[in-house]
Design a protein around this motif. Structure first.
Motif, PDB file in Angstrom:
ATOM      1  N   VAL A   1       0.845  -1.191   0.000  1.00  0.00           N
ATOM      2  CA  VAL A   1       0.000   0.000   0.000  1.00  0.00           C
ATOM      3  C   VAL A   1       0.880   1.241   0.000  1.00  0.00           C
ATOM      4  O   VAL A   1       1.831   1.341   0.771  1.00  0.00           O
ATOM      5  CB  VAL A   1      -0.918   0.043   1.238  1.00  0.00           C
ATOM      6  N   THR A   2       0.545   2.168  -0.881  1.00  0.00           N
ATOM      7  CA  THR A   2       1.211   3.473  -0.935  1.00  0.00           C
ATOM      8  C   THR A   2       0.131   4.542  -0.834  1.00  0.00           C
ATOM      9  O   THR A   2      -0.925   4.405  -1.457  1.00  0.00           O
ATOM     10  CB  THR A   2       1.981   3.654  -2.254  1.00  0.00           C
ATOM     11  N   THR A   3       0.352   5.578  -0.039  1.00  0.00           N
ATOM     12  CA  THR A   3      -0.667   6.607   0.145  1.00  0.00           C
ATOM     13  C   THR A   3      -0.111   7.990  -0.173  1.00  0.00           C
ATOM     14  O   THR A   3       1.098   8.196  -0.211  1.00  0.00           O
ATOM     15  CB  THR A   3      -1.210   6.621   1.592  1.00  0.00           C
ATOM     16  N   CYS A   4      -1.022   8.933  -0.389  1.00  0.00           N
ATOM     17  CA  CYS A   4      -0.611  10.328  -0.561  1.00  0.00           C
ATOM     18  C   CYS A   4      -1.760  11.253  -0.192  1.00  0.00           C
ATOM     19  O   CYS A   4      -2.938  10.867  -0.259  1.00  0.00           O
ATOM     20  CB  CYS A   4      -0.137  10.612  -1.979  1.00  0.00           C
ATOM     21  N   PHE A   5      -1.408  12.454   0.196  1.00  0.00           N
ATOM     22  CA  PHE A   5      -2.377  13.489   0.538  1.00  0.00           C
ATOM     23  C   PHE A   5      -2.824  14.171  -0.744  1.00  0.00           C
ATOM     24  O   PHE A   5      -2.004  14.630  -1.539  1.00  0.00           O
ATOM     25  CB  PHE A   5      -1.734  14.488   1.492  1.00  0.00           C
ATOM     26  N   VAL A   6      -4.148  14.251  -0.959  1.00  0.00           N
ATOM     27  CA  VAL A   6      -4.688  14.880  -2.164  1.00  0.00           C
ATOM     28  C   VAL A   6      -4.995  16.351  -1.913  1.00  0.00           C
ATOM     29  O   VAL A   6      -4.706  17.219  -2.735  1.00  0.00           O
ATOM     30  CB  VAL A   6      -5.949  14.145  -2.650  1.00  0.00           C
ATOM     31  N   GLY A   7      -5.570  16.651  -0.754  1.00  0.00           N
ATOM     32  CA  GLY A   7      -5.879  18.028  -0.425  1.00  0.00           C
ATOM     33  C   GLY A   7      -7.002  18.108   0.596  1.00  0.00           C
ATOM     34  O   GLY A   7      -7.642  17.112   0.927  1.00  0.00           O
ATOM     35  N   SER A   8      -7.255  19.306   1.091  1.00  0.00           N
ATOM     36  CA  SER A   8      -8.340  19.509   2.050  1.00  0.00           C
ATOM     37  C   SER A   8      -9.613  19.907   1.307  1.00  0.00           C
ATOM     38  O   SER A   8      -9.573  20.333   0.148  1.00  0.00           O
ATOM     39  CB  SER A   8      -7.973  20.592   3.057  1.00  0.00           C
ATOM     40  N   GLN A   9     -10.725  19.760   1.975  1.00  0.00           N
ATOM     41  CA  GLN A   9     -11.999  20.156   1.379  1.00  0.00           C
ATOM     42  C   GLN A   9     -11.987  21.635   1.013  1.00  0.00           C
ATOM     43  O   GLN A   9     -12.538  22.050  -0.005  1.00  0.00           O
ATOM     44  CB  GLN A   9     -13.138  19.853   2.362  1.00  0.00           C
ATOM     45  N   LYS A  10     -11.307  22.422   1.828  1.00  0.00           N
ATOM     46  CA  LYS A  10     -11.207  23.854   1.579  1.00  0.00           C
ATOM     47  C   LYS A  10     -10.483  24.126   0.263  1.00  0.00           C
ATOM     48  O   LYS A  10     -10.813  25.070  -0.460  1.00  0.00           O
ATOM     49  CB  LYS A  10     -10.478  24.526   2.742  1.00  0.00           C
ATOM     50  N   GLU A  11      -9.515  23.283  -0.076  1.00  0.00           N
ATOM     51  CA  GLU A  11      -8.741  23.458  -1.296  1.00  0.00           C
ATOM     52  C   GLU A  11      -9.444  22.891  -2.528  1.00  0.00           C
ATOM     53  O   GLU A  11      -9.332  23.445  -3.626  1.00  0.00           O
ATOM     54  CB  GLU A  11      -7.375  22.762  -1.152  1.00  0.00           C
ATOM     55  N   LEU A  12     -10.186  21.810  -2.347  1.00  0.00           N
ATOM     56  CA  LEU A  12     -10.721  21.075  -3.496  1.00  0.00           C
ATOM     57  C   LEU A  12     -12.172  21.393  -3.835  1.00  0.00           C
ATOM     58  O   LEU A  12     -12.593  21.198  -4.976  1.00  0.00           O
ATOM     59  CB  LEU A  12     -10.590  19.563  -3.242  1.00  0.00           C
ATOM     60  N   ASP A  13     -12.931  21.854  -2.871  1.00  0.00           N
ATOM     61  CA  ASP A  13     -14.361  22.092  -3.077  1.00  0.00           C
ATOM     62  C   ASP A  13     -14.624  23.599  -3.162  1.00  0.00           C
ATOM     63  O   ASP A  13     -14.588  24.305  -2.152  1.00  0.00           O
ATOM     64  CB  ASP A  13     -15.162  21.467  -1.933  1.00  0.00           C
ATOM     65  N   VAL A  14     -14.893  24.091  -4.364  1.00  0.00           N
ATOM     66  CA  VAL A  14     -15.093  25.533  -4.546  1.00  0.00           C
ATOM     67  C   VAL A  14     -16.364  26.013  -3.851  1.00  0.00           C
ATOM     68  O   VAL A  14     -16.525  27.214  -3.585  1.00  0.00           O
ATOM     69  CB  VAL A  14     -15.161  25.899  -6.045  1.00  0.00           C
ATOM     70  N   MET A  15     -17.282  25.096  -3.533  1.00  0.00           N
ATOM     71  CA  MET A  15     -18.531  25.457  -2.874  1.00  0.00           C
ATOM     72  C   MET A  15     -18.439  25.342  -1.354  1.00  0.00           C
ATOM     73  O   MET A  15     -19.414  25.607  -0.648  1.00  0.00           O
ATOM     74  CB  MET A  15     -19.672  24.557  -3.383  1.00  0.00           C
ATOM     75  N   TYR A  16     -17.275  24.948  -0.859  1.00  0.00           N
ATOM     76  CA  TYR A  16     -17.126  24.724   0.579  1.00  0.00           C
ATOM     77  C   TYR A  16     -17.311  26.028   1.360  1.00  0.00           C
ATOM     78  O   TYR A  16     -16.757  27.074   1.003  1.00  0.00           O
ATOM     79  CB  TYR A  16     -15.746  24.143   0.881  1.00  0.00           C
ATOM     80  N   ASP A  17     -18.091  25.941   2.413  1.00  0.00           N
ATOM     81  CA  ASP A  17     -18.319  27.071   3.311  1.00  0.00           C
ATOM     82  C   ASP A  17     -18.211  26.540   4.738  1.00  0.00           C
ATOM     83  O   ASP A  17     -19.021  25.714   5.160  1.00  0.00           O
ATOM     84  CB  ASP A  17     -19.704  27.682   3.079  1.00  0.00           C
ATOM     85  N   GLU A  18     -17.211  27.006   5.471  1.00  0.00           N
ATOM     86  CA  GLU A  18     -16.948  26.450   6.804  1.00  0.00           C
ATOM     87  C   GLU A  18     -18.123  26.654   7.751  1.00  0.00           C
ATOM     88  O   GLU A  18     -18.422  25.792   8.570  1.00  0.00           O
ATOM     89  CB  GLU A  18     -15.673  27.058   7.386  1.00  0.00           C
ATOM     90  N   GLU A  19     -18.813  27.784   7.646  1.00  0.00           N
ATOM     91  CA  GLU A  19     -19.944  28.033   8.542  1.00  0.00           C
ATOM     92  C   GLU A  19     -21.079  27.049   8.276  1.00  0.00           C
ATOM     93  O   GLU A  19     -21.765  26.601   9.198  1.00  0.00           O
ATOM     94  CB  GLU A  19     -20.437  29.474   8.374  1.00  0.00           C
ATOM     95  N   GLU A  20     -21.270  26.719   7.004  1.00  0.00           N
ATOM     96  CA  GLU A  20     -22.355  25.806   6.650  1.00  0.00           C
ATOM     97  C   GLU A  20     -21.942  24.337   6.721  1.00  0.00           C
ATOM     98  O   GLU A  20     -22.706  23.484   7.179  1.00  0.00           O
ATOM     99  CB  GLU A  20     -22.854  26.118   5.232  1.00  0.00           C
ATOM    100  N   ASP A  21     -20.697  24.038   6.281  1.00  0.00           N
ATOM    101  CA  ASP A  21     -20.256  22.647   6.174  1.00  0.00           C
ATOM    102  C   ASP A  21     -19.479  22.155   7.384  1.00  0.00           C
ATOM    103  O   ASP A  21     -19.244  20.954   7.523  1.00  0.00           O
ATOM    104  CB  ASP A  21     -19.383  22.480   4.924  1.00  0.00           C
ATOM    105  N   GLY A  22     -19.051  23.050   8.248  1.00  0.00           N
ATOM    106  CA  GLY A  22     -18.258  22.636   9.392  1.00  0.00           C
ATOM    107  C   GLY A  22     -16.784  22.526   9.046  1.00  0.00           C
ATOM    108  O   GLY A  22     -16.357  22.932   7.954  1.00  0.00           O
ATOM    109  N   PRO A  23     -15.991  21.982   9.951  1.00  0.00           N
ATOM    110  CA  PRO A  23     -14.544  21.870   9.711  1.00  0.00           C
ATOM    111  C   PRO A  23     -14.268  21.095   8.428  1.00  0.00           C
ATOM    112  O   PRO A  23     -14.990  20.149   8.094  1.00  0.00           O
ATOM    113  CB  PRO A  23     -14.037  21.107  10.943  1.00  0.00           C
ATOM    114  N   PRO A  24     -13.238  21.467   7.684  1.00  0.00           N
ATOM    115  CA  PRO A  24     -12.944  20.802   6.416  1.00  0.00           C
ATOM    116  C   PRO A  24     -12.481  19.359   6.606  1.00  0.00           C
ATOM    117  O   PRO A  24     -11.810  19.027   7.583  1.00  0.00           O
ATOM    118  CB  PRO A  24     -11.834  21.662   5.812  1.00  0.00           C
ATOM    119  N   LYS A  25     -12.841  18.510   5.655  1.00  0.00           N
ATOM    120  CA  LYS A  25     -12.338  17.140   5.638  1.00  0.00           C
ATOM    121  C   LYS A  25     -11.017  17.112   4.866  1.00  0.00           C
ATOM    122  O   LYS A  25     -10.665  18.050   4.155  1.00  0.00           O
ATOM    123  CB  LYS A  25     -13.363  16.212   4.988  1.00  0.00           C
ATOM    124  N   TYR A  26     -10.309  16.008   5.019  1.00  0.00           N
ATOM    125  CA  TYR A  26      -9.027  15.841   4.343  1.00  0.00           C
ATOM    126  C   TYR A  26      -9.110  14.619   3.439  1.00  0.00           C
ATOM    127  O   TYR A  26      -9.610  13.571   3.842  1.00  0.00           O
ATOM    128  CB  TYR A  26      -7.897  15.689   5.365  1.00  0.00           C
TER     129      TYR A  26
END
Length: 255
Positions: free
Chosen positions: A134-159
């Motif tokens: 198994v090999t893994t890598c970090f793709v990004g945070s929800q804040k970086e990848l989801d242009v519709m992300y809103d912390e107040e509405e969606d809560g803390p970002p996922k990874y």
């Protein structure tokens, strides 16, 4: 040797000595394709088994390094030091330039740091002639990848993390991968998600893996915290014998 070359030479030696001091070693692997999970359907494919896979990874990543210096694709502190002295300490050849050697040094540093990251986060296990890497890598945070992300509405970002699985049949008879089982834990070891034991195949497939062949695919997951871990198993059958191949715990880490 130029001052830049000396600095890079010493940095590479420092990496090798640090690996020796900490008894670190790893199997050279190919770079992760971050797009394979999200946009390429998991990119299921047949790849070379070990040790040929690691040799190919060396030739792709560091084409100027003789793979025989890294026996079976395994990298230790001693092999790093040996390669650094061979390729960076000797006088320039007729077809070499200072800039070319500096470029190689930077390439070697990037490759070494990437491989150490893969080694820290990945895992390898072997059961009844079936090897799972198994090999893994970090793709990004929800804040970086989801242009519709809103912390107040969606809560803390996922990874978001991607992982590549390679299942190699080291036996003499074909095996078929029939099912999977996964457990995802947060950074504190609390179970965050489970794929039930017996879930059918992978990516909708139940591949038959012939002797000395390797099936590879990508998948991924989102986590609520950094530093999550995952483990599991594959259900396989060889002839009329069913068995499980555990997948050793692997980690989802940032760089």
């Amino acid at each position: 040797m130029s001052q830049i070359s000396k600095t890079l030479y010493r940095l590479l030696l420092r990496h090798g000595r640090d690996m020796t001091r900490r008894s670190l070693e790893f199997q050279f692997t190919k770079p992760m394709d971050k797009d394979a999970w999200l946009t390429k359907g998991g990119a299921p494919s047949w790849v070379s088994p070990e040790p040929l896979y690691s040799t190919e990874a060396i030739q792709d990543g560091l084409p100027w390094v003789d793979p025989e210096r890294l026996q079976y694709g395994k990298v230790t502190g001693e092999t790093v030091i040996s390669c650094v002295r061979k390729y960076f300490r000797r006088p320039l050849g007729d077809d070499e330039t200072v800039d070319g050697r500096i470029d190689r040094a930077f390439q070697a540093i990037r490759a070494l740091e990437e491989q150490l990251y893969y080694a820290r986060s990945g895992s390898s296990s072997c059961t009844d002639g079936v090897r799972v890497d198994v090999t893994t890598c970090f793709v990004g945070s929800q804040k970086e990848l989801d242009v519709m992300y809103d912390e107040e509405e969606d809560g803390p970002p996922k990874y978001y993390y991607s992982y590549r699985i390679r299942v190699t049949n080291l036996g003499k008879e074909p095996v078929q991968l029939l099912s999977r089982h996964w457990k995802l834990y947060d950074k504190d070891g609390k179970l965050q998600m489970e794929v039930a034991k017996g879930a059918k195949g992978v990516l909708g497939q139940t591949p038959i893996i012939k002797a000395n062949t390797c099936f590879s695919y990508y998948s991924g997951t989102d986590t609520e915290t950094k530093g999550a871990t995952m483990e599991g198993s594959f259900g396989l059958v060889r002839g009329d014998q069913a068995f499980e191949a555990p997948v050793a715990l692997f980690k989802f880490l940032d760089r």
